[in-house]
Design a protein around this motif. Structure first.
Motif, PDB file in Angstrom:
ATOM      1  N   UNK A  47       0.837  -1.212   0.000  1.00 49.96           N
ATOM      2  CA  UNK A  47       0.000   0.000   0.000  1.00 49.96           C
ATOM      3  C   UNK A  47       0.866   1.254   0.000  1.00 49.96           C
ATOM      4  N   UNK A  48       0.335   2.319  -0.579  1.00 52.17           N
ATOM      5  CA  UNK A  48       0.966   3.634  -0.559  1.00 52.17           C
ATOM      6  C   UNK A  48       0.063   4.579   0.216  1.00 52.17           C
ATOM      7  N   UNK A  49       0.656   5.489   0.985  1.00 51.91           N
ATOM      8  CA  UNK A  49      -0.151   6.448   1.733  1.00 51.91           C
ATOM      9  C   UNK A  49       0.506   7.815   1.697  1.00 51.91           C
ATOM     10  N   UNK A  50      -0.324   8.842   1.846  1.00 52.97           N
ATOM     11  CA  UNK A  50       0.171  10.213   1.896  1.00 52.97           C
ATOM     12  C   UNK A  50      -0.690  10.996   2.872  1.00 52.97           C
ATOM     13  N   UNK A  51      -0.045  11.887   3.616  1.00 55.70           N
ATOM     14  CA  UNK A  51      -0.738  12.805   4.522  1.00 55.70           C
ATOM     15  C   UNK A  51      -0.458  14.226   4.058  1.00 55.70           C
ATOM     16  N   UNK A  52      -1.528  14.993   3.836  1.00 49.39           N
ATOM     17  CA  UNK A  52      -1.418  16.386   3.429  1.00 49.39           C
ATOM     18  C   UNK A  52      -1.760  17.284   4.609  1.00 49.39           C
ATOM     19  N   UNK A  53      -1.097  18.407   4.691  1.00 46.03           N
ATOM     20  CA  UNK A  53      -1.426  19.410   5.701  1.00 46.03           C
ATOM     21  C   UNK A  53      -2.587  20.261   5.215  1.00 46.03           C
ATOM     22  N   UNK A  54      -3.569  20.440   6.087  1.00 49.47           N
ATOM     23  CA  UNK A  54      -4.742  21.226   5.752  1.00 49.47           C
ATOM     24  C   UNK A  54      -4.805  22.470   6.617  1.00 49.47           C
ATOM     25  N   UNK A  55      -5.516  23.483   6.138  1.00 54.63           N
ATOM     26  CA  UNK A  55      -5.778  24.668   6.940  1.00 54.63           C
ATOM     27  C   UNK A  55      -7.053  24.448   7.739  1.00 54.63           C
ATOM     28  N   UNK A  56      -7.212  25.202   8.799  1.00 48.33           N
ATOM     29  CA  UNK A  56      -8.479  25.203   9.522  1.00 48.33           C
ATOM     30  C   UNK A  56      -8.549  24.116  10.562  1.00 48.33           C
ATOM     31  N   UNK A  57      -9.767  23.833  10.996  1.00 50.55           N
ATOM     32  CA  UNK A  57      -9.993  22.905  12.095  1.00 50.55           C
ATOM     33  C   UNK A  57      -9.749  21.482  11.683  1.00 50.55           C
ATOM     34  N   UNK A  58      -9.486  20.653  12.669  1.00 48.16           N
ATOM     35  CA  UNK A  58      -9.290  19.241  12.404  1.00 48.16           C
ATOM     36  C   UNK A  58     -10.575  18.616  11.893  1.00 48.16           C
ATOM     37  N   UNK A  59     -10.451  17.648  10.950  1.00 54.09           N
ATOM     38  CA  UNK A  59     -11.644  16.996  10.431  1.00 54.09           C
ATOM     39  C   UNK A  59     -12.370  16.202  11.508  1.00 54.09           C
TER      40      UNK A  59
END
Length: 330
Positions: free
Chosen positions: A316-328
């Motif tokens: 498996x391949x995975x990626x984490x992106x940084x987001x703006x604003x509140x946590x999901x």
């Protein structure tokens, strides 16, 4: 909301995983329980918000077919409560074999199964029509901040020679080089043709939205420099036009160190057949990429033995992106 969900950083985690003919029922070897003991920890390790799966078989436990094997695999995990989209049979229910399944923590606003909708079947001879082996799956996912993520789940044709009527004398034996060569041509056309259809869908997304968030991921059965992947990337070095750079995709796996940049081992050769391609608007979100190939077995050695794999011959391949604003939210 759990304490863990409250502590989740503002990230978007996407993963892709070919589960290698996930199935259940009499005669399945190894049985699903044995496979789940290996696959379930891998899925939990991915900790994905959006999970793109390939090679999920449908079971005839009720009519129409359902994804009972997948339900058993993810039972008791966070994925059991995720929103879901999958490929479907024209007669209803899921396909018998090799379904694409997209699981999402957040609502799936739109789902489309694309199979010769943008590229018609091709003809390389008056009596030879070439159709893709399976559809691609497009989902539009509604993220918590109001943005949309377009996820294209792909499983392109393997480079093994395609069926030619009367060409084989056994499951893996051909009666003539002529027939084998024609089968190889058909397989190459199928693989590149479906990649073209996926690329045309990406073009439509760029036409419809400014700076769309797009991920095109799955088992391409092709390495980065091969034509199917190049069609999807549309790199300016290939198009020869820097004005089109905004429509090119970025191969996130290229950030992984070279000695770890593989998702399949075939006869001792380490190859990258699974990919995470994203639009540049998403690539600018500080992607942290992993290829989880630590315990990968050689598929050719495995296929020569009895039964199928306990886990998968794909990493498996995975990626984490940084987001703006509140946590999901969970």
């Amino acid at each position: 909301m759990t304490e863990r969900a409250q502590e989740r950083p503002p990230t978007l985690r996407i993963a892709t995983f070919n589960l290698e003919n996930l199935d259940d029922g009499p005669g399945i070897d190894p049985p699903l329980d044995a496979r789940a003991a290996v696959l379930r920890p891998q899925l939990l390790q991915l900790d994905a918000d959006v999970l793109l799966l390939q090679e999920v078989s449908g079971q005839p436990v009720r009519s129409p077919r359902s994804l009972a094997a997948l339900d058993r695999l993810i039972a008791g995990t966070p994925y059991a409560g995720f929103h879901r989209a999958s490929t479907e049979s024209p007669s209803g229910g899921v396909l018998d074999r090799q379904n694409l399944v997209t699981l999402s923590r957040w609502p799936i606003a739109e789902r489309a199964q694309v199979h010769h909708d943008l590229v018609p079947p091709l003809h390389i001879a008056p009596d030879t029509e070439i159709r893709w082996d399976r559809p691609l799956l497009h989902t539009r996912i509604s993220l918590p901040d109001g943005r949309s993520l377009h996820a294209l789940n792909l499983h392109l044709r393997a480079p093994l020679a395609a069926h030619v009527p009367g060409g084989k004398i056994g499951p893996f034996s051909w009666g003539s080089v002529d027939a084998w060569a024609r089968g190889c041509l058909q397989a190459a056309v199928k693989r590149a043709g479906q990649a073209l259809e996926a690329r045309l869908l990406v073009e439509r997304l760029f036409d419809a939205e400014p700076d769309p968030w797009i991920v095109v991921s799955g088992d391409f059965n092709a390495e980065t420099a091969e034509m199917p992947t190049r069609l999807l990337l549309a790199d300016p070095a290939d198009t020869g036009n820097n004005a089109l750079v905004g429509r090119s995709l970025v191969a996130l796996e290229s950030t992984v160190p070279a000695h770890r940049r593989y998702s399949v081992i075939h006869a001792g050769r380490h190859v990258l057949l699974d990919h995470l391609l994203v639009s540049r608007a998403l690539a600018h979100r500080d992607p942290q990429v992993r290829i989880h190939n630590e315990a990968l077995d050689d598929e050719l050695v495995g296929y020569a033995g009895a039964g199928g794999p306990l886990g998968s011959y794909h990493a498996p391949l995975s990626v984490a992106f940084t987001l703006d604003g509140a946590a999901p939210s969970p």
